[in-house]
Design an enzyme around this catalytic site. Structure first.
Site, short mmCIF file in Angstrom:
data_model
loop_
_atom_site.label_atom_id
_atom_site.label_comp_id
_atom_site.label_asym_id
_atom_site.label_seq_id
_atom_site.Cartn_x
_atom_site.Cartn_y
_atom_site.Cartn_z
N HIS A 255 0.89 -1.18 0.00
CA HIS A 255 0.00 0.00 0.00
C HIS A 255 0.92 1.23 0.00
O HIS A 255 1.72 1.42 -0.91
CB HIS A 255 -0.93 -0.12 1.21
CG HIS A 255 -2.09 0.83 1.24
ND1 HIS A 255 -2.44 1.62 0.20
CD2 HIS A 255 -2.98 1.10 2.23
CE1 HIS A 255 -3.51 2.34 0.52
NE2 HIS A 255 -3.86 2.05 1.77
N HIS A 294 -1.95 -1.87 -9.86
CA HIS A 294 -2.95 -1.33 -8.96
C HIS A 294 -4.19 -2.21 -9.01
O HIS A 294 -4.54 -2.70 -10.08
CB HIS A 294 -3.32 0.10 -9.38
CG HIS A 294 -3.94 0.88 -8.27
ND1 HIS A 294 -5.27 0.80 -7.98
CD2 HIS A 294 -3.39 1.75 -7.37
CE1 HIS A 294 -5.51 1.59 -6.94
NE2 HIS A 294 -4.40 2.16 -6.55
N ASP A 350 2.80 5.83 -6.44
CA ASP A 350 4.04 5.73 -5.68
C ASP A 350 5.30 5.75 -6.52
O ASP A 350 6.39 5.87 -5.99
CB ASP A 350 4.03 4.44 -4.85
CG ASP A 350 3.08 4.54 -3.67
OD1 ASP A 350 2.87 5.67 -3.20
OD2 ASP A 350 2.56 3.50 -3.22
#
Ligand code: ACO
Length: 413
Positions: A255, A294, A350
């Site tokens: 995450h 994702h 990210d």
């Protein structure tokens, strides 16, 4: 047989008699669940509630907060305004925004007990664990923590939006043995956070980039940390406990923790020329490439689209940043070409954020707290929305174990 065992045995006899018409079900080996339900590992595809807070279209690569596209918000809004939007479901009037900004400033400083606790943590404590602890202490110090009304929890939420930045700033300073920097009332929320983290007042460009990064992370549907926060809040616990749990969830490498790993990977790759050999070896070893893929996006993450050119701006700062950026571009190319169409694996939020954060002056271990400092608004907004029509979360598991095993005394096993 002791007295308690005797009581239980008697109770069991009565229970068995009373339920004689319903003998214990014999497990047949077939998975049993209500016929209308289906097994979605990781709750994939499950719809847990209705929400007006935000929407992610993973196929098109859209992200919307309260009806507004994140591209629009990143271009025109501020973190204060966008978090108001998320918490209140509408853009503020000028007067409402001024009042919200004032509240954030008024709530910004945290009690000394929080800072003292952070200072007493072991030096090697992960910043997310420190953040979690700081919020926990905040909750212990708030006499209004345990009144689970929407109105009270909204006020706590605004406090948390303000104070998570202060705690994260303090954590960044303490782990480097530097003095804690209190909030500066002259600065906006994002500039202040950067100032409290680095000890230097950012110029306009850096403050704006920090602000955009925080806007981009405010909300993202029922992601693991948001869901965790909502689950805890749904038991009418308290917003501090709920956020502590959310921070714990965000900490994981699948995450929020992925952005740290990306930077470690980029540094491990070392040079642009080593990108392809590194990538091939990772694929060979079936390793996940951090910052890619994702659960919802099967297209290029819109947040990564915005962060990529901001990372390019950071690359202009110095040769080290340029090298990281060049490696990132190469890795993006390789993964997007080979896994994009084939598996829907593209850069996620990210991937480029780490380069941006490095350019802003954050050390790698402080990346995930940045995520939390932004996402706090989304966590609270969704927990509050759910609280208004609360029903405790309670999914079921499909039981696939034995049904009527005999208790064998330990010496006979
Ligand atoms: N590197 C290589 N292959 C990948 C990656 C990756 N990063 N992500 C997915 N895949 C592969 C899967 O192995 C799977 O392959 P298969 O079809 O051969 O089995 C295929 O792509 C499809 O994967 P999904 O089922 O779509 O992935 P899932 O939804 O289970 O996982 C997750 C999503 C956890 C984010 C995963 O992509 C991952 O671990 N990525 C790396 C960690 C990361 O960057 N996390 C941050 C996510 S964003 C956030 O939380 C803020």
């Amino acid at each position: 047989m002791d007295q308690v065992a005797q009581i239980i045995a008697e109770t069991a006899k009565v229970a068995v008699k009373e339920t004689a018409d319903a003998p214990p079900p014999q497990f047949t080996g077939a998975v049993e669940w209500p016929v209308e339900a289906s097994l979605g590992k990781g709750l994939e595809g499950a719809i847990a509630c209705e929400s007006q807070i935000g929407y992610v279209d993973g196929t098109k690569g859209w992200l919307i907060y309260g009806g507004l596209n994140v591209f629009d918000l990143a271009e025109k809004s501020t973190y204060e305004e966008s978090s108001y939007l998320t918490l209140n479901g509408k853009l503020p009037t000028r007067a409402e925004l001024t009042e919200f900004e004032k509240k954030l400033k008024d709530y910004g400083a945290v009690p000394d007990e929080v800072i003292e606790t952070l200072k007493r943590l072991p030096k090697e404590t992960h910043p997310m664990a420190a953040l979690r602890t700081g919020v926990s202490v905040l909750g212990c110090l708030d006499p209004n923590a345990d009144e689970p009304t929407v109105e009270n929890e909204m006020e706590i939420s605004i406090k948390l939006v303000a104070q998570l930045a202060t705690i994260a700033g303090a954590v960044a300073r303490i782990r480097k043995g530097e003095d804690v920097v209190p909030p500066d009332l002259e600065l906006g929320h994002s500039a202040n956070y950067l100032y409290m983290s680095t000890g230097e007042k950012p110029d306009e460009l850096l403050a704006r980039i920090m602000d955009v990064a925080l806007i981009l992370h405010i909300d993202h549907g029922m992601n693991a940390s948001t869901f965790t926060t909502m689950v805890v809040n749904s038991s009418l616990s308290d917003m501090y406990s709920s956020v502590v749990a959310g921070i714990g969830s965000l900490k994981g490498p699948l995450h929020g923790g992925a952005n740290e790993r990306v930077l470690y990977d980029l540094n491990e790759i070392g040079t642009p020329d080593n990108t392809e050999p590194w990538y091939r070896a990772a694929r060979e070893q079936k390793r996940l490439i951090m910052g890619f893929g994702h659960r919802v996006y099967k297209a290029y993450d819109p947040r990564a689209r915005i962060l990529k050119p901001l990372a390019a701006l950071m690359a202009e700062k110095d040769p080290e940043m340029r090298k990281l950026y060049d490696i990132a571009i190469k890795l993006d190319d390789l993964v997007s070409t080979e896994l994009g169409e084939a598996k829907g694996v593209f850069p996620n939020v990210d991937f480029y954020s780490g380069i941006v954060y490095t350019g802003l002056g954050f050390e790698t271990a402080m990346f995930t707290p940045i995520f939390a400092v932004s996402r706090i608004a989304g966590w609270c907004a969704r927990a509050l929305e759910y609280l208004a029509d609360n029903r405790i979360f309670r999914p079921r598991a499909a039981y696939v174990g034995p049904m009527s095993a005999d208790y064998v005394p330990i010496d006979q096993r």
